[in-house]
Design an enzyme around this catalytic site. Structure first.
Site, PDB file in Angstrom:
ATOM      1  N   GLY A  68       6.646  -4.838  12.908  1.00 18.63           N
ATOM      2  CA  GLY A  68       7.722  -3.909  12.559  1.00 18.63           C
ATOM      3  C   GLY A  68       7.228  -2.601  11.978  1.00 18.63           C
ATOM      4  O   GLY A  68       8.013  -1.684  11.747  1.00 18.63           O
ATOM      5  N   ARG A 119       0.809  -1.223   0.000  1.00 20.57           N
ATOM      6  CA  ARG A 119       0.000   0.000   0.000  1.00 20.57           C
ATOM      7  C   ARG A 119       0.844   1.275   0.000  1.00 20.57           C
ATOM      8  O   ARG A 119       0.337   2.356  -0.249  1.00 20.57           O
ATOM      9  CB  ARG A 119      -0.953  -0.018   1.217  1.00 20.57           C
ATOM     10  CG  ARG A 119      -2.057  -1.052   1.077  1.00 20.57           C
ATOM     11  CD  ARG A 119      -2.726  -1.371   2.412  1.00 20.57           C
ATOM     12  NE  ARG A 119      -1.955  -2.334   3.193  1.00 20.57           N
ATOM     13  CZ  ARG A 119      -2.347  -2.850   4.363  1.00 20.57           C
ATOM     14  NH1 ARG A 119      -3.508  -2.475   4.882  1.00 20.57           N
ATOM     15  NH2 ARG A 119      -1.608  -3.711   5.019  1.00 20.57           N
TER      16      ARG A 119
HETATM   17  C1  UD1 Z   1      -2.353  -6.938  11.045  1.00 20.34           C
HETATM   18  C2  UD1 Z   1      -3.395  -7.828  11.722  1.00 20.34           C
HETATM   19  C3  UD1 Z   1      -4.589  -6.984  12.137  1.00 20.34           C
HETATM   20  C4  UD1 Z   1      -4.143  -5.858  13.040  1.00 20.34           C
HETATM   21  C5  UD1 Z   1      -3.043  -5.057  12.368  1.00 20.34           C
HETATM   22  C6  UD1 Z   1      -2.469  -4.063  13.344  1.00 20.34           C
HETATM   23  C7  UD1 Z   1      -3.127 -10.013  10.638  1.00 20.34           C
HETATM   24  C8  UD1 Z   1      -3.707 -10.981   9.689  1.00 20.34           C
HETATM   25  N1  UD1 Z   1      -3.799  -8.877  10.798  1.00 20.34           N
HETATM   26  O1  UD1 Z   1      -2.935  -6.435   9.839  1.00 20.34           O
HETATM   27  O2  UD1 Z   1      -5.554  -7.779  12.829  1.00 20.34           O
HETATM   28  O3  UD1 Z   1      -5.241  -5.032  13.371  1.00 20.34           O
HETATM   29  O4  UD1 Z   1      -1.961  -5.902  11.930  1.00 20.34           O
HETATM   30  O5  UD1 Z   1      -1.535  -3.217  12.725  1.00 20.34           O
HETATM   31  O6  UD1 Z   1      -2.104 -10.291  11.228  1.00 20.34           O
HETATM   32  N2  UD1 Z   1       4.521  -9.550   7.823  1.00 20.34           N
HETATM   33  C9  UD1 Z   1       5.479 -10.533   7.751  1.00 20.34           C
HETATM   34  N3  UD1 Z   1       5.281 -11.602   6.946  1.00 20.34           N
HETATM   35  C10 UD1 Z   1       4.143 -11.768   6.227  1.00 20.34           C
HETATM   36  C11 UD1 Z   1       3.140 -10.765   6.320  1.00 20.34           C
HETATM   37  C12 UD1 Z   1       3.361  -9.681   7.136  1.00 20.34           C
HETATM   38  O7  UD1 Z   1       6.544 -10.434   8.373  1.00 20.34           O
HETATM   39  O8  UD1 Z   1       4.032 -12.768   5.528  1.00 20.34           O
HETATM   40  C13 UD1 Z   1       4.777  -8.388   8.687  1.00 20.34           C
HETATM   41  C14 UD1 Z   1       4.671  -7.063   7.961  1.00 20.34           C
HETATM   42  O9  UD1 Z   1       5.934  -6.678   7.444  1.00 20.34           O
HETATM   43  C15 UD1 Z   1       4.205  -6.110   9.044  1.00 20.34           C
HETATM   44  C16 UD1 Z   1       3.432  -7.011   9.996  1.00 20.34           C
HETATM   45  O10 UD1 Z   1       3.789  -8.341   9.679  1.00 20.34           O
HETATM   46  O11 UD1 Z   1       5.294  -5.522   9.726  1.00 20.34           O
HETATM   47  C17 UD1 Z   1       1.925  -6.825   9.855  1.00 20.34           C
HETATM   48  O12 UD1 Z   1       1.557  -7.128   8.523  1.00 20.34           O
HETATM   49  P1  UD1 Z   1       0.523  -6.222   7.737  1.00 20.34           P
HETATM   50  O13 UD1 Z   1       0.373  -6.746   6.385  1.00 20.34           O
HETATM   51  O14 UD1 Z   1       0.869  -4.794   7.897  1.00 20.34           O
HETATM   52  O15 UD1 Z   1      -0.810  -6.545   8.575  1.00 20.34           O
HETATM   53  P2  UD1 Z   1      -2.106  -5.656   8.696  1.00 20.34           P
HETATM   54  O16 UD1 Z   1      -2.886  -5.740   7.453  1.00 20.34           O
HETATM   55  O17 UD1 Z   1      -1.739  -4.306   9.163  1.00 20.34           O
HETATM   56 CA    CA Z   2       0.129  -3.140   9.342  1.00 24.23          CA
END
Ligand code: UD1
Ligand code: CA
Length: 482
Positions: free
Chosen positions: A117, A30
């Site tokens: 992170g 995004r």
């Molecule tokens: C996530 C939560 C959501 C919460 C929100 C808070 C899930 C499914 N949802 O959504 O309930 O309200 O955070 O901010 O967890 N990442 C990895 N590996 C992956 C995918 C993501 O390391 O395969 C890391 C991303 O880099 C990021 C964090 O996990 O730092 C969160 O991922 P992101 O995609 O931002 O989750 P949200 O959609 O924000």
């Molecule tokens: Ca997030």
């Protein structure tokens, strides 16, 4: 984090081993950026660095595991000096998958705190509270929740009895925005994306996660429902400071976080005795230190590792980076300082440019449109107008006239100019380095100095003036007779 004290009755019960895992493998689609999301900066440093510094105040860096994936090498390189460990998630298949790949290193611990992170405002206090509550409750999963007026985009906390109190074990599930029903979207209690898990419980049940959701990813959030169904205690710890949980998924959210973090820095400085006029316009990085009774005018940037003493005044439009400024210094408008040292009571600017290695002495003056690089300017010396001083050692009580230039570069090498104490350099002089001007000597205005000037001498390095009497009148007369 050691929970138990080593009192004799507790010696048999060892402290739980606690790790912190930071999920940082995602791309950040995004943001529409080539830079991985967690390296985008707020408050002058990468999102991930904020989270790491909170984490390493709760457990030692050797117990922190950063899960990297997208642009893993770049992320690793950016934060490696902190001493944390890294786990590679080469394919990013969701937050649940991120924990699956960290199974081996985390199995050496009893509990793991999971942080995102991309949510930089989390504090060590909140992490410690989350952990303590988790341990007190003997929970399998404790999630940090918060109330947001605009919960859009966050996972919602689904409770059996929504009116239950702050501390509740009745969490049923977490539902992601995309899967939420209209009624669930009304829920303002959100999942912050920070958790504490019992390591054996997490990895015993994590295999049951599925990708049957709109993103086709393994959601770590589904652990709430899984553990619940397995009759394991799932509880929440609600933070009162909802700003702490804000993540940065878009550029607009990054800007909001940046302004919040910078305002917090200004508020801390003001509480410690620094005056900041119009703080919403000042950009002050997290590591900057400023002593009391210093005044920061509007639209100032103070960056990096800059340290500023007491009773200084920094006027508008100045940008100061990685510099050391002692007490009582006045930085006038529009000055740029980069890796400079300024001693007590010096006056800089307006519009001075102090480049790396500029050492400005006590009560010295550097004025309008003066550029310095790799110099020492001694106590009380002045270079007030339109001057370039590079690779120079300038003593105390020296007067550098307007338009003076040290010619320090011959196209291949840099050479040093030495100007001893008490020297007077007349305006518009050029000093062709290497050259030395001895103590208390004078250099006449508009001189080109190519040879050393001895102590107490006068050097004239210009051609003698010729005056042709009546030359202009005769020229005019000649023109008229034509
Ligand atoms: C996530 C939560 C959501 C919460 C929100 C808070 C899930 C499914 N949802 O959504 O309930 O309200 O955070 O901010 O967890 N990442 C990895 N590996 C992956 C995918 C993501 O390391 O395969 C890391 C991303 O880099 C990021 C964090 O996990 O730092 C969160 O991922 P992101 O995609 O931002 O989750 P949200 O959609 O924000
Ligand atoms: Ca997030």
């Amino acid at each position: 984090m050691k929970k138990q004290k080593n009192t004799p009755s507790q010696l048999s019960q060892p402290s739980p081993r606690v790790a912190i895992a930071i999920m940082a493998a995602g791309k950040g689609t995004r943001l529409k950026s080539q830079l991985p999301k967690v390296l985008h900066e707020v408050g002058g440093k990468p999102l991930l660095s904020h989270v790491i510094s909170a984490a390493t105040r709760v457990v030692p860096a050797s117990d922190v595991f950063v899960i990297v994936g997208h642009e893993a090498d770049r992320v690793r390189a950016a934060v490696a000096p902190t001493g944390v460990n890294f786990v590679l998630q080469s394919e990013q298949r969701g937050t649940g998958h991120a924990l699956m790949v960290a199974r081996t290193p985390l199995s050496a611990y009893d509990h793991v705190i999971v942080l995102s992170g991309d949510a930089p405002q989390i504090t060590p206090q909140t992490i410690a509270q989350l952990l303590n509550f988790h341990l007190d409750q003997d929970a399998a999963m404790t999630l940090l929740s918060a109330h947001l007026d605009t919960p859009t985009g966050y996972g919602r906390v689904i409770r059996k009895n929504p009116r239950s109190s702050k501390v509740s074990s009745e969490v049923q599930a977490i539902v992601e925005e995309k899967s939420a029903t209209l009624a669930q979207k009304q829920i303002r209690e959100i999942n912050a994306g920070f958790y504490a898990f019992s390591v054996p419980q997490l990895f015993y049940h994590i295999e049951k996660l599925s990708t049957a959701n709109p993103h086709a990813e393994y959601y770590l959030t589904d652990m709430a429902e899984l553990l619940r169904k397995a009759r394991q205690p799932v509880v929440t710890w609600k933070t009162e400071n909802s700003a702490e949980v804000l993540g940065a998924n878009t550029r607009a959210e990054l800007a909001l976080l940046d302004s919040q973090i910078r305002m917090r820095k200004c508020t801390e400085l003001m509480a410690a005795g620094v005056s900041i006029f119009y703080p919403s316009t000042s950009v002050i990085d997290a590591e900057v230190a400023i002593a009391p009774d210093t005044v920061i005018e509007p639209f100032v940037q103070i960056l990096g590792s800059t340290r500023i003493g007491r009773h200084c005044r920094i006027r508008s439009y100045s940008v100061i980076r990685d510099s050391e400024i002692a007490d009582g210094v006045l930085i006038r408008n529009g000055s740029i300082l980069d890796n400079a040292h300024v001693a007590t009571n010096a006056i800089i600017g307006p519009y001075s440019h102090l480049r790396p290695g500029s050492n400005i002495g006590e009560a010295a003056h550097v004025g309008n449109f003066v550029e310095t690089k790799k110099i020492t300017l001694g106590k009380g010396s002045k270079a007030n107008h339109l001057t370039y001083l590079g690779d120079a050692e300038i003593g105390a009580g020296v007067n550098i006239g307007a338009g003076t230039i040290t010619c320090n570069y011959d196209g291949v090498h840099k050479h040093t100019t030495i100007i001893e104490d008490g020297v007077f350099i007349g305006s518009d002089s050029t000093l062709v380095a290497p050259v030395r001007v001895g103590k208390n000597a004078y250099v006449a205005a508009a001189s080109c100095i190519t040879e050393d000037v001895p102590e107490d001498a006068l050097a004239l390095g210009r051609s003698r003036q010729i005056v042709k009497e009546n030359w202009a009148r005769e020229k005019r007369a000649a023109r008229q007779t034509k």
